[in-house]
Design a protein around this motif. Sequence first.
Motif, PDB file in Angstrom:
ATOM      1  N   ASN A 190       0.823  -1.208   0.000  1.00 42.90           N
ATOM      2  CA  ASN A 190       0.000   0.000   0.000  1.00 42.90           C
ATOM      3  C   ASN A 190       0.856   1.255   0.000  1.00 42.90           C
ATOM      4  OD1 ASN A 190      -2.893  -1.043   0.651  1.00 42.90           O
ATOM      5  ND2 ASN A 190      -1.543  -2.149   2.034  1.00 42.90           N
ATOM      6  N   ILE A 191       0.353   2.302  -0.624  1.00 45.95           N
ATOM      7  CA  ILE A 191       0.996   3.613  -0.592  1.00 45.95           C
ATOM      8  C   ILE A 191       0.399   4.361   0.594  1.00 45.95           C
ATOM      9  CG2 ILE A 191       1.308   5.796  -1.818  1.00 45.95           C
ATOM     10  CD1 ILE A 191       0.924   4.125  -4.443  1.00 45.95           C
TER      11      ILE A 191
ATOM     12  N   GLU B  14       0.705   7.492   3.854  1.00 46.29           N
ATOM     13  CA  GLU B  14       1.107   8.895   4.081  1.00 46.29           C
ATOM     14  C   GLU B  14       2.565   9.006   4.504  1.00 46.29           C
ATOM     15  OE1 GLU B  14      -1.518  10.754   6.884  1.00 46.29           O
ATOM     16  OE2 GLU B  14      -3.308  10.171   5.760  1.00 46.29           O
TER      17      GLU B  14
ATOM     18  N   SER C 267       5.386   3.400   2.178  1.00 42.69           N
ATOM     19  CA  SER C 267       4.685   2.204   1.732  1.00 42.69           C
ATOM     20  C   SER C 267       4.763   1.107   2.784  1.00 42.69           C
ATOM     21  CB  SER C 267       5.295   1.710   0.426  1.00 42.69           C
ATOM     22  OG  SER C 267       5.168   2.698  -0.570  1.00 42.69           O
TER      23      SER C 267
ATOM     24  N   GLU D 188      -8.276  -4.732  -5.354  1.00 38.78           N
ATOM     25  CA  GLU D 188      -6.839  -4.544  -5.131  1.00 38.78           C
ATOM     26  C   GLU D 188      -5.956  -5.444  -5.983  1.00 38.78           C
ATOM     27  OE1 GLU D 188      -7.023  -2.928  -0.532  1.00 38.78           O
ATOM     28  OE2 GLU D 188      -5.991  -4.810  -0.951  1.00 38.78           O
TER      29      GLU D 188
ATOM     30  N   VAL E 140      -5.505  -0.463  -8.909  1.00 35.81           N
ATOM     31  CA  VAL E 140      -5.615   0.873  -8.308  1.00 35.81           C
ATOM     32  C   VAL E 140      -4.202   1.384  -7.969  1.00 35.81           C
ATOM     33  CG1 VAL E 140      -7.987   0.871  -7.429  1.00 35.81           C
ATOM     34  CG2 VAL E 140      -6.211  -0.279  -6.120  1.00 35.81           C
ATOM     35  N   PRO E 141      -3.445   1.818  -8.999  1.00 29.62           N
ATOM     36  CA  PRO E 141      -2.055   2.224  -8.776  1.00 29.62           C
ATOM     37  C   PRO E 141      -1.897   3.433  -7.858  1.00 29.62           C
ATOM     38  CG  PRO E 141      -2.751   2.731 -11.021  1.00 29.62           C
ATOM     39  CD  PRO E 141      -3.846   1.937 -10.389  1.00 29.62           C
ATOM     40  N   GLU E 142      -2.974   4.185  -7.654  1.00 30.28           N
ATOM     41  CA  GLU E 142      -2.892   5.319  -6.719  1.00 30.28           C
ATOM     42  C   GLU E 142      -2.912   4.842  -5.258  1.00 30.28           C
ATOM     43  OE1 GLU E 142      -7.157   4.627  -7.880  1.00 30.28           O
ATOM     44  OE2 GLU E 142      -5.277   4.770  -8.958  1.00 30.28           O
ATOM     45  N   GLU E 143      -3.278   3.581  -5.033  1.00 34.14           N
ATOM     46  CA  GLU E 143      -3.327   3.015  -3.675  1.00 34.14           C
ATOM     47  C   GLU E 143      -2.343   1.874  -3.460  1.00 34.14           C
ATOM     48  OE1 GLU E 143      -7.277   1.791  -2.611  1.00 34.14           O
ATOM     49  OE2 GLU E 143      -8.180   3.602  -3.451  1.00 34.14           O
TER      50      GLU E 143
ATOM     51  N   GLU F  41       1.117  -0.200  -4.703  1.00 36.84           N
ATOM     52  CA  GLU F  41       2.363  -0.164  -5.476  1.00 36.84           C
ATOM     53  C   GLU F  41       2.628  -1.464  -6.201  1.00 36.84           C
ATOM     54  OE1 GLU F  41       6.173   0.942  -3.712  1.00 36.84           O
ATOM     55  OE2 GLU F  41       5.096   2.532  -2.660  1.00 36.84           O
TER      56      GLU F  41
END
Length: 143
Positions: free
Chosen positions: A24-25, A27, A30, A56, A99-102, A104
């Motif tokens: 996961n990406i 804050e 990762s 996912e 979902v590449p924004e969430e 990796e």
Amino acid sequence: MKRVDVTYAVIFDDTGEQILLVKNIGETGSYYTLPGGAVEQGETLEEAVIREVKEETNLDIEVGEVFSIAEAFFQKKQEHAVFFTFSGKVIGGDVQVTVPEEIEEIVWMTVQEAEAFINFTIGSNRFEQKSVTVPYIKRGLVK
């Protein structure tokens, strides 16, 4: 505190020696987890884990028994999270980051490697496929 239910799936490869994890990406950097996420309004735990794994990883799964239940209190978010982890079996799809924004990456890790990242389970041998599980009983709508 707000209550949040979260579902995860422990998915073994065909050899039973590796577990599927998503990176996961976050804050602050990762991190790896089992595939899964928050239960949506009106959704069963089973529906949530099937949906989250599909979102996912692009995999379709069959949900097995309850693998573990854990909880945590997140002071910053003011949330009381209850984590329901199920055993899961791949029945279709191919591994793909959708979902590449969430997410990796999606990786298969040995049980020993995965245990370093999965901090809500109990015991060092918890991921053995012969671990004790309990049935998930979906009673549906009760009037």
